[in-house]
Motif scaffolding. Sequence first.
Motif, PDB file in Angstrom:
ATOM      1  N   ARG A  91     -13.708 -20.486 -28.841  1.00  0.00           N
ATOM      2  CA  ARG A  91     -11.818 -20.812 -28.924  1.00  0.00           C
ATOM      3  C   ARG A  91     -10.888 -19.998 -28.660  1.00  0.00           C
ATOM      4  O   ARG A  91      -9.825 -19.941 -27.455  1.00  0.00           O
ATOM      5  CB  ARG A  91     -11.734 -21.361 -30.050  1.00  0.00           C
ATOM      6  CG  ARG A  91     -10.630 -22.526 -29.703  1.00  0.00           C
ATOM      7  CD  ARG A  91      -9.870 -23.277 -30.216  1.00  0.00           C
ATOM      8  NE  ARG A  91      -8.878 -23.555 -30.245  1.00  0.00           N
ATOM      9  CZ  ARG A  91      -7.753 -23.175 -30.739  1.00  0.00           C
ATOM     10  NH1 ARG A  91      -7.414 -22.166 -31.513  1.00  0.00           N
ATOM     11  NH2 ARG A  91      -6.479 -24.236 -30.190  1.00  0.00           N
ATOM     12  N   ILE A  94      -8.912 -18.361 -24.808  1.00  0.00           N
ATOM     13  CA  ILE A  94      -7.140 -18.713 -24.575  1.00  0.00           C
ATOM     14  C   ILE A  94      -6.327 -17.924 -24.714  1.00  0.00           C
ATOM     15  O   ILE A  94      -5.718 -17.751 -24.235  1.00  0.00           O
ATOM     16  CB  ILE A  94      -7.134 -20.329 -25.350  1.00  0.00           C
ATOM     17  CG1 ILE A  94      -6.827 -20.200 -26.607  1.00  0.00           C
ATOM     18  CG2 ILE A  94      -8.178 -21.277 -25.083  1.00  0.00           C
ATOM     19  CD1 ILE A  94      -6.179 -20.822 -27.615  1.00  0.00           C
ATOM     20  N   CYS A  95      -6.276 -17.388 -25.681  1.00  0.00           N
ATOM     21  CA  CYS A  95      -5.128 -16.123 -25.501  1.00  0.00           C
ATOM     22  C   CYS A  95      -5.152 -14.874 -24.380  1.00  0.00           C
ATOM     23  O   CYS A  95      -4.726 -14.150 -24.112  1.00  0.00           O
ATOM     24  CB  CYS A  95      -5.367 -14.883 -27.349  1.00  0.00           C
ATOM     25  SG  CYS A  95      -6.483 -13.865 -27.051  1.00  0.00           S
ATOM     26  N   ARG A 120      -8.523 -28.845 -32.791  1.00  0.00           N
ATOM     27  CA  ARG A 120      -7.589 -27.783 -31.752  1.00  0.00           C
ATOM     28  C   ARG A 120      -7.284 -27.632 -30.487  1.00  0.00           C
ATOM     29  O   ARG A 120      -7.348 -27.181 -29.085  1.00  0.00           O
ATOM     30  CB  ARG A 120      -9.489 -26.481 -31.574  1.00  0.00           C
ATOM     31  CG  ARG A 120      -9.810 -26.647 -33.426  1.00  0.00           C
ATOM     32  CD  ARG A 120      -9.329 -25.506 -34.146  1.00  0.00           C
ATOM     33  NE  ARG A 120      -7.840 -24.533 -34.099  1.00  0.00           N
ATOM     34  CZ  ARG A 120      -9.224 -23.736 -34.601  1.00  0.00           C
ATOM     35  NH1 ARG A 120     -10.248 -23.645 -34.529  1.00  0.00           N
ATOM     36  NH2 ARG A 120      -8.500 -22.078 -34.488  1.00  0.00           N
ATOM     37  N   ILE A 122      -4.526 -28.132 -27.344  1.00  0.00           N
ATOM     38  CA  ILE A 122      -3.241 -26.335 -26.656  1.00  0.00           C
ATOM     39  C   ILE A 122      -1.986 -26.779 -26.245  1.00  0.00           C
ATOM     40  O   ILE A 122      -1.620 -26.404 -24.924  1.00  0.00           O
ATOM     41  CB  ILE A 122      -4.672 -25.359 -25.910  1.00  0.00           C
ATOM     42  CG1 ILE A 122      -5.365 -26.146 -24.844  1.00  0.00           C
ATOM     43  CG2 ILE A 122      -5.602 -24.646 -26.988  1.00  0.00           C
ATOM     44  CD1 ILE A 122      -5.818 -24.916 -23.572  1.00  0.00           C
ATOM     45  N   HIS A 125       0.502 -24.515 -25.870  1.00  0.00           N
ATOM     46  CA  HIS A 125       0.009 -23.040 -24.947  1.00  0.00           C
ATOM     47  C   HIS A 125       0.708 -23.063 -23.800  1.00  0.00           C
ATOM     48  O   HIS A 125       1.229 -22.875 -22.762  1.00  0.00           O
ATOM     49  CB  HIS A 125      -1.651 -22.865 -24.939  1.00  0.00           C
ATOM     50  CG  HIS A 125      -1.695 -22.124 -26.096  1.00  0.00           C
ATOM     51  ND1 HIS A 125      -2.392 -20.880 -26.650  1.00  0.00           N
ATOM     52  CD2 HIS A 125      -2.317 -22.891 -27.559  1.00  0.00           C
ATOM     53  CE1 HIS A 125      -2.402 -20.648 -28.148  1.00  0.00           C
ATOM     54  NE2 HIS A 125      -2.816 -22.174 -28.217  1.00  0.00           N
ATOM     55  N   THR A 165       2.771 -22.497 -34.190  1.00  0.00           N
ATOM     56  CA  THR A 165       1.191 -22.179 -33.821  1.00  0.00           C
ATOM     57  C   THR A 165       0.325 -20.820 -33.379  1.00  0.00           C
ATOM     58  O   THR A 165       1.870 -19.834 -32.418  1.00  0.00           O
ATOM     59  CB  THR A 165       0.930 -22.164 -32.339  1.00  0.00           C
ATOM     60  OG1 THR A 165      -0.276 -22.192 -31.251  1.00  0.00           O
ATOM     61  CG2 THR A 165       1.853 -22.672 -31.083  1.00  0.00           C
ATOM     62  N   GLY A 168      -0.959 -19.523 -29.614  1.00  0.00           N
ATOM     63  CA  GLY A 168       0.076 -19.752 -28.760  1.00  0.00           C
ATOM     64  C   GLY A 168       1.511 -18.901 -28.344  1.00  0.00           C
ATOM     65  O   GLY A 168       1.739 -18.750 -27.588  1.00  0.00           O
TER      66      GLY A 168
END
Length: 424
Positions: A91, A94-95, A120, A122, A125, A165, A168
């Motif tokens: 997961r 995503i960064c 979870r 996003i 983000h 976050t 995020g």
Amino acid sequence: MDKLIINGGTPLHGSIRISGAKNASLPILAATLLTESSCSIKNVPDVSDTNYMVQILNSLGVSIERYSGTVITEAKTIQSAAPYELVSKMRASICMMGPLLARTGKAIISMPGGCVIGTRPIDLHLKGLKALGATITQDGGNLTLEAKNGLIGCEIDLRGKSGPTVLGTANIMMAATLAQGTTIIESAAREPEIEDLADFLINMGAKITGQGTRVITIEGVTSLHGAHHEVIPDRIEAATYMMAGLITGGEITLKNICRPHLKTIEEKIQQIGHYISYNADETQVTVSPTSNPQGCEIITDPYPSFPTDAQAQFTSLLALTPGISVIEDMIFPERFMHCAELNRMGAKIEVDRGKAIVHGVTQLTGAPVMASDLRASAALVLAGLAAKGTTQVNRLYHIDRGYEHIDTKLQDLGADLKRVPNSI
Ligand code: EPZ
């Protein structure tokens, strides 16, 4: 799937070295996408999450060398689409959205699923990246983010219903380094891993101030250069091994720690009555048990409050601590999967509406238990170390995501355990 066979009841003794922080390594590795120059990152733990990240960077065209904890990257020419089969395994990938968007003007990444500790989402983000000028479309399981004319700095409040976050904040901070103009992130995460990422970005030439506070300001620059960086120690790994020493009634010392990152862990250990001390430069910590421990209350919240990632491990310790303890997870209210398994070992824990009420017992009994996520698995290992008899922790891949060589480290502390490779 590997499993761990633990013969409990041995008080742990001795010392081990804490590895680099998994949750700092992941966004820092993603940040190497922001420059075509070479970067070298020291103290990256050899765990499956960082291995996945390295594989994903490789598949994006980044050339990678990796030896004894150091990762050397060179992202000369990269593509914008991260491979579904790798991204869907972790997961935290995503960064990569922020760096890919900032560097190439496009990012194609699969929507991360939920996991046992929570849904979870996003949305924060995407709110931040949209505010910076990205257009976002979703097609099947994939997200496509585009910013053909580059990103434009702006003011963004990243607070969600559960507060700031972490990833995020990382995503928006990384994207903003190459945006036109200044970006101000309000309700930013204050975790040490965010500060470590900011330090790395600044070494790459980014202009960032306020990291470690709720307001981070990023003045965009036109390009970033390569940098060297050493990842901070893993505060959650350290907390886990402190619990291992205390739950077995032993005295252990951990090397390569950072005391300020362990403030709330230290406070709770002392509140229970156990002993904790540091060496002169506070890079080593020693914990030892009191003969008269008392239960306590734990409420998790964003840093600098008590970390949700240490809650399960503390629950195991409190299961064997006289008195009643109450644990509430304000970040992931469902993060109590370990309690049912602990109860199978003789613990007395009631879980109700995001709270665990723990009635301390005098003994746990070994049993075959099923790991469900990274920190719950660690909690079950701790319980097995203290329990009478043998505990078999299955699905060890959960633990291998975030604990470097956990079996050898525990064996170095005198634990009677062995890793049994997958039989098929
Ligand atoms: C990071 O996850 C950590 N992972 C997690 O550690 C940790 O539990 C978490 O921060 C909280 O401290 C890494 O750093 C790789 P969040 P992250 O975004 O960033 C909600 C471990 O065990 N939220 O800070 O994904 C979310 O549902 C892992 O090492 C939104 O609502 O977590 C949660 O309730 C597990 N919308 C809260 O915010 C969003 O867009 C905090 O999540 C994002 C998050």
